[in-house]
Scaffold this active site. Sequence first.
Site: not given
Ligand code: UD1
Ligand code: UDP
Length: 364
Positions: A207
């Site tokens: 992601h």
């Molecule tokens: C965010 C965090 C990242 C973290 C990740 C965990 C920031 C800058 N990034 O990235 O560090 O590793 O979360 O998963 O804070 N969206 C949905 N549904 C949701 C949430 C998001 O559809 O519930 C989609 C939207 O199109 C959104 C995109 O995902 O624009 C990105 O979501 P966003 O929270 O901005 O960043 P992540 O890539 O999720």
């Molecule tokens: N995780 C989860 N379901 C999934 C993928 C990840 O529960 O399908 C959990 C994973 O085990 C860990 C956390 O989500 O505990 C990590 O989150 P993510 O990878 O979204 O964010 P990051 O750690 O990169 O910020």
Amino acid sequence: MLKALNIVGARPNLMKMAPVIAEMRLRPDCFEPILVHTGQHYDESMSGAFFEELGIPAPDINLGVGSGSHAEQTGRIMIALQEVMSEIKPDWVIVAGDVNSTMAAALVAVKLHIPVAHVEAGLRSRDRGMPEEINRIVTDAVADLLLTPSRDADRNLINEGVDPEKICFVGNVMIDTLHRNLSRANDSTILDRLVLQRGKYCAMTLHRPSNVDDKEILAGVLSAISAIQERIPVVFSVHPRTRNRLEEFGLTAMLRSMEKLILTEPLGYLDFLQLYSNSRLVLTDSGGIQEETTALGIPCITLRENTERPITVTEGTNRLAGSDPEVIKREVFAILDGITPAGRIPELWDGHAAVRIVDAIERA
Ligand code: UD1
Ligand code: UDP
């Protein structure tokens, strides 16, 4: 009595805050924990589902900020949180990790002269192209109590001139959640549902904007996955950002042509734990998953050029492969051919970090 305003927003915040909130609730004479969800993540599969699974109480306040550009999202969180903090007047604000919600909350609190504790302080990738690196640097610069998961984090903070009095090495709180849920995960039926045999498949997540927001890079990673799934089934839990990009770049047909690639929605914590803990190896660009695989000794190939969690490489089972398809294939095939990275569990990744975190806040 300390009024502690605990902030969550994105999926990984939930695994980090769950044990901290639980520990505060065990000390009712000392703590009044209040939970604020910024609403950065809002899908049931990215947020709601984890509350019941991880025993997190329903948020007292949900700001419902949703998605947007960095400035929009950070700005909306700050505006809404300023009102909340001004009204509640907490004694401490507790933030975790490196997402936009973390940085936004820390900035609002410090300007209202409310002390901030940062759980998972001091990590650095030294890659300022990563939005999380900016969030880490800013949050650590304004926090009053820096709760670190590893000694390298302490060194990073000292090198940046942080007062050592503010730093407290507490260990890795994500591993508390892992320990609490390992045996429960055995009840998950995910392996049967996906018709998987233990040790005979790979688990995958992806992601990071650096991997998924560029069509060429994403297509390159997928070409490596295409070759890998010819040797071993790959289960890919697709993050919403990635799902959107795959559709936008017209890459879903390429994915669907891979016969042994299994696509899933984002999985619940227990299903995902059961999945990766029984896998042959994990392919990921997640921060948290690099740590969880190290804690369980599962080989992990990280699809990034760098990591803010170097201990998972120097001590754990993590290897950096970047996004070059040839390198990814080489690293994965080496493991499939029997070269398994050895690892040990880092210091204080022992399941008791939350006790040390809450002790440190109480003392401070
Ligand atoms: C965010 C965090 C990242 C973290 C990740 C965990 C920031 C800058 N990034 O990235 O560090 O590793 O979360 O998963 O804070 N969206 C949905 N549904 C949701 C949430 C998001 O559809 O519930 C989609 C939207 O199109 C959104 C995109 O995902 O624009 C990105 O979501 P966003 O929270 O901005 O960043 P992540 O890539 O999720
Ligand atoms: N995780 C989860 N379901 C999934 C993928 C990840 O529960 O399908 C959990 C994973 O085990 C860990 C956390 O989500 O505990 C990590 O989150 P993510 O990878 O979204 O964010 P990051 O750690 O990169 O910020």
